[in-house]
Design an enzyme around this catalytic site. Structure first.
Site, PDB file in Angstrom:
ATOM      1  N   THR A 262     -28.577  14.508   6.410  1.00  0.00           N
ATOM      2  CA  THR A 262     -28.880  15.869   6.875  1.00  0.00           C
ATOM      3  C   THR A 262     -29.761  16.296   5.682  1.00  0.00           C
ATOM      4  OG1 THR A 262     -26.607  16.213   7.730  1.00  0.00           O
ATOM      5  CG2 THR A 262     -27.786  18.255   7.259  1.00  0.00           C
TER       6      THR A 262
ATOM      7  N   ARG B 235     -27.367  16.980  16.642  1.00  0.00           N
ATOM      8  CA  ARG B 235     -26.607  15.648  16.334  1.00  0.00           C
ATOM      9  C   ARG B 235     -26.246  15.260  17.655  1.00  0.00           C
ATOM     10  NH1 ARG B 235     -23.949  14.418  11.831  1.00  0.00           N
ATOM     11  NH2 ARG B 235     -24.425  16.048  10.545  1.00  0.00           N
TER      12      ARG B 235
ATOM     13  N   GLY C 128       0.758  -1.205  -0.081  1.00  0.00           N
ATOM     14  CA  GLY C 128       0.080   0.011   0.194  1.00  0.00           C
ATOM     15  C   GLY C 128       0.958   1.317   0.146  1.00  0.00           C
ATOM     16  N   GLU C 129       1.945   1.092   0.212  1.00  0.00           N
ATOM     17  CA  GLU C 129       3.070   2.497   0.069  1.00  0.00           C
ATOM     18  C   GLU C 129       2.807   3.110  -1.279  1.00  0.00           C
ATOM     19  OE1 GLU C 129       6.764   1.277   1.405  1.00  0.00           O
ATOM     20  OE2 GLU C 129       6.097   0.963   3.636  1.00  0.00           O
TER      21      GLU C 129
ATOM     22  N   LYS D 272     -31.340  21.637  13.594  1.00  0.00           N
ATOM     23  CA  LYS D 272     -30.691  20.563  13.557  1.00  0.00           C
ATOM     24  C   LYS D 272     -29.825  20.031  14.769  1.00  0.00           C
ATOM     25  CE  LYS D 272     -26.832  19.003  10.947  1.00  0.00           C
ATOM     26  NZ  LYS D 272     -25.886  18.991   9.998  1.00  0.00           N
TER      27      LYS D 272
ATOM     28  N   GLN E  31     -13.514  18.152  11.058  1.00  0.00           N
ATOM     29  CA  GLN E  31     -13.025  17.941  12.524  1.00  0.00           C
ATOM     30  C   GLN E  31     -12.067  19.561  12.868  1.00  0.00           C
ATOM     31  OE1 GLN E  31     -11.109  14.218  13.175  1.00  0.00           O
ATOM     32  NE2 GLN E  31     -12.322  13.272  11.798  1.00  0.00           N
TER      33      GLN E  31
HETATM   34  C1  R5P Z   1     -22.127  19.356   8.669  1.00  0.00           C
HETATM   35  O1  R5P Z   1     -21.729  20.182   9.528  1.00  0.00           O
HETATM   36  C2  R5P Z   1     -21.851  19.499   7.076  1.00  0.00           C
HETATM   37  O2  R5P Z   1     -22.080  20.740   6.788  1.00  0.00           O
HETATM   38  C3  R5P Z   1     -22.897  18.637   6.295  1.00  0.00           C
HETATM   39  O3  R5P Z   1     -24.158  19.033   6.542  1.00  0.00           O
HETATM   40  C4  R5P Z   1     -22.853  17.086   6.830  1.00  0.00           C
HETATM   41  O4  R5P Z   1     -21.435  16.798   6.986  1.00  0.00           O
HETATM   42  C5  R5P Z   1     -23.554  16.125   5.513  1.00  0.00           C
HETATM   43  O5  R5P Z   1     -23.287  14.812   6.081  1.00  0.00           O
HETATM   44  P1  R5P Z   1     -24.329  13.882   5.575  1.00  0.00           P
HETATM   45  O6  R5P Z   1     -24.753  14.085   4.106  1.00  0.00           O
HETATM   46  O7  R5P Z   1     -23.774  12.584   6.236  1.00  0.00           O
HETATM   47  O8  R5P Z   1     -25.749  14.218   6.685  1.00  0.00           O
END
Ligand code: R5P
Length: 326
Positions: A238, A204, A46-47, A202, A105
């Site tokens: 989302t 999470r 894999g390198e 939203k 992140q």
């Molecule tokens: C979240 O903060 C991002 O802006 C996207 O809304 C999110 O990462 C989309 O991920 P998924 O399609 O898996 O819900």
């Protein structure tokens, strides 16, 4: 004594990783230059090995790589390319990462977590990158993670122009899928003549990745054509939950518009099956044939990347590409 000629002429060179060579080819075509021939292959374990087939000494190098799946491999390949360029005396090295991986992140939500978006910037710097070029970052603050100039390009105007050309703007509402993207929805609204905005409340669970829990619509969407916008569609949880919430709130039509089509796991099925009439994305990431479906529209960011690369190379203004918005 023989005369020594000094040349300060820079040479623009484009290098492509194996993440999405078709996009790199399009950028090269837009710029009217070839990609520099590059050998790249994987060893049995894999390198990755990379070698450029021409001299790169003194060049202004732009290394294009899409951080597509397998994402860590693409990142590593780009780092190795930067290292090879540095050691071969390229004059300046710009990382072109249309989709900046690990951007989500960007902070510690809880103790003992990494800030991987920062680690990415540090890795590029340590490998030898002088400059970073990215499109529609998850959050603008990530620019500050890289110790050097960052060209944060926006596909948003291209997406907004496309949507604006297809709908009656007087009936349009721009919808942010969460409270964090309201500023982006405002920018959409500005570009489309000041149409109203709404957002989805939203929440999470930080312990369950890729699982969005959608609350309710904040704003009036009754009888409206809603454009729900996002930086990326990963599993499409989302955005499709937002589509459901909008129809429950009385929306007439819904269009989905997002820059980065990550399209992992159930994304394609969810998007195909949801009630949105159209899904508009860019080609910042490659899509296989089975990831394409009837109501999907893919807009090319190659002209945007090419214009930005030309401006950087000619010491022009990248800001001018965004009408002053950065
Ligand atoms: C979240 O903060 C991002 O802006 C996207 O809304 C999110 O990462 C989309 O991920 P998924 O399609 O898996 O819900």
């Amino acid at each position: 004594m023989s005369e020594i000629r000094l040349s300060s002429e820079k040479k623009l060179r484009l290098f492509s990783g194996r993440g999405f060579p078709e996009l790199s080819e399009q950028v090269a075509t837009e710029l009217g230059i070839p990609l520099t021939p590059t050998s790249a292959y994987d060893f049995a374990n894999g390198e990755i090995f990379v070698r450029f087939e021409e001299s790169v000494r003194g060049c202004d190098a732009f290394v294009i790589q899409s951080h597509s799946a397998p994402i860590n491999k693409q990142i590593m390949e780009q780092l190795i390319m930067i290292d090879a360029l540095k050691r071969a005396s390229a004059k300046r090295i710009t990382v072109v990462a249309p989709f900046y991986a690990y951007a989500r992140q960007d902070k510690k939500s809880r103790g003992r977590e990494p800030i991987t978006a920062r680690l990415m910037a540090d890795l590029f710097k340590a490998a030898g990158a002088d400059r970073l070029m990215v499109v529609d970052l998850h959050t603008s603050q990530i620019q500050g993670f890289f110790d050097g100039p960052v060209d944060h390009l926006f596909a948003l105007p291209m997406l907004a122009n496309y949507v604006g050309s297809k709908v009656d703007r007087s009936k349009l509402t721009i919808v942010s899928p969460d409270s964090g993207r309201v500023r982006v929805a405002e920018r959409w609204s500005e570009l489309l003549g000041g149409c109203p905005i709404a957002f989805i409340h939203k929440t999470r669970d930080p312990l369950i990745p890729n699982e969005a829990v959608v609350g309710k619509v904040v704003g009036d969407v009754e009888g409206r054509t809603c454009v729900v916008i996002d930086d990326m569609i990963d599993t499409a949880g989302t955005i499709t939950k937002a589509v459901d919430a909008l129809f429950e709130g009385g929306a007439k039509d819904v269009i989905i518009a997002a820059t980065h089509a990550v399209f992992s796991g159930p994304a394609v099925d969810r998007l195909r099956d949801c009630r949105a009439v159209e899904v508009v994305v860019t080609d910042s990431l490659p899509l296989s044939e089975d990831q394409k479906f009837d109501k999907l529209t893919v807009l090319s960011i190659a002209p945007l990347l090419a214009r930005a690369i030309r401006e950087v190379f000619e010491d022009g203004s990248v800001t001018s590409l965004f009408d002053g918005h950065s």
